[in-house]
Motif scaffolding. Sequence first.
Motif, mmCIF file in Angstrom:
data_model
loop_
_atom_site.group_PDB
_atom_site.id
_atom_site.type_symbol
_atom_site.label_atom_id
_atom_site.label_comp_id
_atom_site.label_asym_id
_atom_site.label_seq_id
_atom_site.Cartn_x
_atom_site.Cartn_y
_atom_site.Cartn_z
ATOM 1 N N THR A 1 0.761 -46.909 61.462
ATOM 2 C CA THR A 1 2.168 -46.550 61.323
ATOM 3 C C THR A 1 2.346 -45.102 60.875
ATOM 4 N N TYR A 2 1.234 -44.403 60.592
ATOM 5 C CA TYR A 2 1.312 -43.038 60.094
ATOM 6 C C TYR A 2 1.026 -42.013 61.174
ATOM 7 N N ALA A 3 1.769 -40.905 61.120
ATOM 8 C CA ALA A 3 1.308 -39.734 61.840
ATOM 9 C C ALA A 3 0.106 -39.178 61.077
ATOM 10 N N MET A 4 -0.787 -38.514 61.777
ATOM 11 C CA MET A 4 -1.993 -37.982 61.158
ATOM 12 C C MET A 4 -2.126 -36.496 61.454
ATOM 13 N N GLY A 5 -2.685 -35.787 60.503
ATOM 14 C CA GLY A 5 -2.870 -34.358 60.691
ATOM 15 C C GLY A 5 -4.223 -33.889 60.214
ATOM 16 N N TRP A 6 -4.607 -32.731 60.712
ATOM 17 C CA TRP A 6 -5.793 -32.032 60.242
ATOM 18 C C TRP A 6 -5.354 -30.677 59.685
ATOM 19 N N PHE A 7 -5.901 -30.347 58.541
ATOM 20 C CA PHE A 7 -5.674 -29.052 57.911
ATOM 21 C C PHE A 7 -7.037 -28.440 57.598
ATOM 22 N N ARG A 8 -7.049 -27.163 57.287
ATOM 23 C CA ARG A 8 -8.298 -26.524 56.887
ATOM 24 C C ARG A 8 -8.030 -25.489 55.811
ATOM 25 N N GLN A 9 -9.061 -25.234 55.036
ATOM 26 C CA GLN A 9 -8.946 -24.241 53.971
ATOM 27 C C GLN A 9 -10.233 -23.450 53.894
ATOM 28 N N ALA A 10 -10.113 -22.158 54.121
ATOM 29 C CA ALA A 10 -11.249 -21.250 54.000
ATOM 30 C C ALA A 10 -11.286 -20.683 52.585
ATOM 31 N N PRO B 1 -16.229 -17.924 64.415
ATOM 32 C CA PRO B 1 -16.526 -17.799 62.986
ATOM 33 C C PRO B 1 -15.292 -17.973 62.097
ATOM 34 N N GLU B 2 -14.141 -17.562 62.593
ATOM 35 C CA GLU B 2 -12.919 -17.695 61.795
ATOM 36 C C GLU B 2 -12.435 -19.141 61.679
ATOM 37 N N ASP B 3 -13.087 -20.066 62.376
ATOM 38 C CA ASP B 3 -12.782 -21.486 62.206
ATOM 39 C C ASP B 3 -13.520 -22.078 61.007
ATOM 40 N N THR B 4 -14.403 -21.303 60.395
ATOM 41 C CA THR B 4 -15.146 -21.783 59.235
ATOM 42 C C THR B 4 -14.203 -22.134 58.097
ATOM 43 N N ALA B 5 -14.312 -23.363 57.598
ATOM 44 C CA ALA B 5 -13.414 -23.855 56.549
ATOM 45 C C ALA B 5 -13.817 -25.279 56.192
ATOM 46 N N VAL B 6 -13.220 -25.767 55.128
ATOM 47 C CA VAL B 6 -13.250 -27.207 54.851
ATOM 48 C C VAL B 6 -12.064 -27.821 55.580
ATOM 49 N N TYR B 7 -12.347 -28.845 56.360
ATOM 50 C CA TYR B 7 -11.316 -29.511 57.153
ATOM 51 C C TYR B 7 -10.926 -30.825 56.486
ATOM 52 N N TYR B 8 -9.615 -31.031 56.372
ATOM 53 C CA TYR B 8 -9.072 -32.217 55.733
ATOM 54 C C TYR B 8 -8.213 -32.995 56.728
ATOM 55 N N CYS B 9 -8.313 -34.318 56.658
ATOM 56 C CA CYS B 9 -7.367 -35.137 57.391
ATOM 57 C C CYS B 9 -6.336 -35.662 56.401
ATOM 58 N N ALA B 10 -5.160 -35.959 56.912
ATOM 59 C CA ALA B 10 -4.062 -36.390 56.062
ATOM 60 C C ALA B 10 -3.136 -37.309 56.838
ATOM 61 N N ALA B 11 -2.445 -38.181 56.100
ATOM 62 C CA ALA B 11 -1.526 -39.142 56.701
ATOM 63 C C ALA B 11 -0.106 -38.836 56.269
ATOM 64 N N ASP B 12 0.795 -38.955 57.212
ATOM 65 C CA ASP B 12 2.215 -38.634 57.022
ATOM 66 C C ASP B 12 3.026 -39.851 57.417
ATOM 67 N N VAL B 13 3.850 -40.352 56.495
ATOM 68 C CA VAL B 13 4.614 -41.568 56.808
ATOM 69 C C VAL B 13 5.702 -41.299 57.844
ATOM 70 N N LYS B 14 6.026 -40.049 58.050
ATOM 71 C CA LYS B 14 6.971 -39.683 59.109
ATOM 72 C C LYS B 14 6.194 -38.873 60.142
ATOM 73 N N GLY B 15 6.603 -37.721 60.422
ATOM 74 C CA GLY B 15 5.838 -36.801 61.251
ATOM 75 C C GLY B 15 5.783 -37.167 62.709
ATOM 76 N N PRO B 16 4.967 -36.420 63.489
ATOM 77 C CA PRO B 16 4.021 -35.419 62.997
ATOM 78 C C PRO B 16 4.712 -34.131 62.571
ATOM 79 N N ARG B 17 4.206 -33.558 61.477
ATOM 80 C CA ARG B 17 4.763 -32.347 60.932
ATOM 81 C C ARG B 17 3.656 -31.360 60.583
#
Length: 122
Positions: A30-39, A87-103
């Motif tokens: 039931t959730y939208a899902m997203g990927w984020f990253r942080q370098a 190389p600029e894609d180097t980061a920690v990648y996180y998945c996340a759930a959104d009860v609405k979204g996708p946002r």
Amino acid sequence: VQLQACGGGLVQAGGSLRLSCAASERTFTTYAMGWFRQAPGKEREFVAAISWGGGRTLYADSVKGRFTISRDNAKNTVYLQMNSLKPEDTAVYYCAADVKGPRTGAYDYNYWGQGTQVTVSS
């Protein structure tokens, strides 16, 4: 809901990786899902998102045409296929759930996984 991301690693520029994120509950569907990253030294940024049914996707301009987000609701899993890595894609990648979204805003997401490291060498 608990999220477990995996699939990161070290890859050469131009290579590919596929990240996976498994959810602990059936409510995942039931959730939208997203990927984020942080370098290092940078803020967390949006990468991609997908609606609960998979019919709508969003991408950051920096990954459009190279990354593909998908989901398998039967397996409670969302994927991020990453091709033509830079190389600029180097980061920690996180998945996340959104009860609405996708946002695209990290503040909109309700649940977060622990992150998986992606390192792209030049």
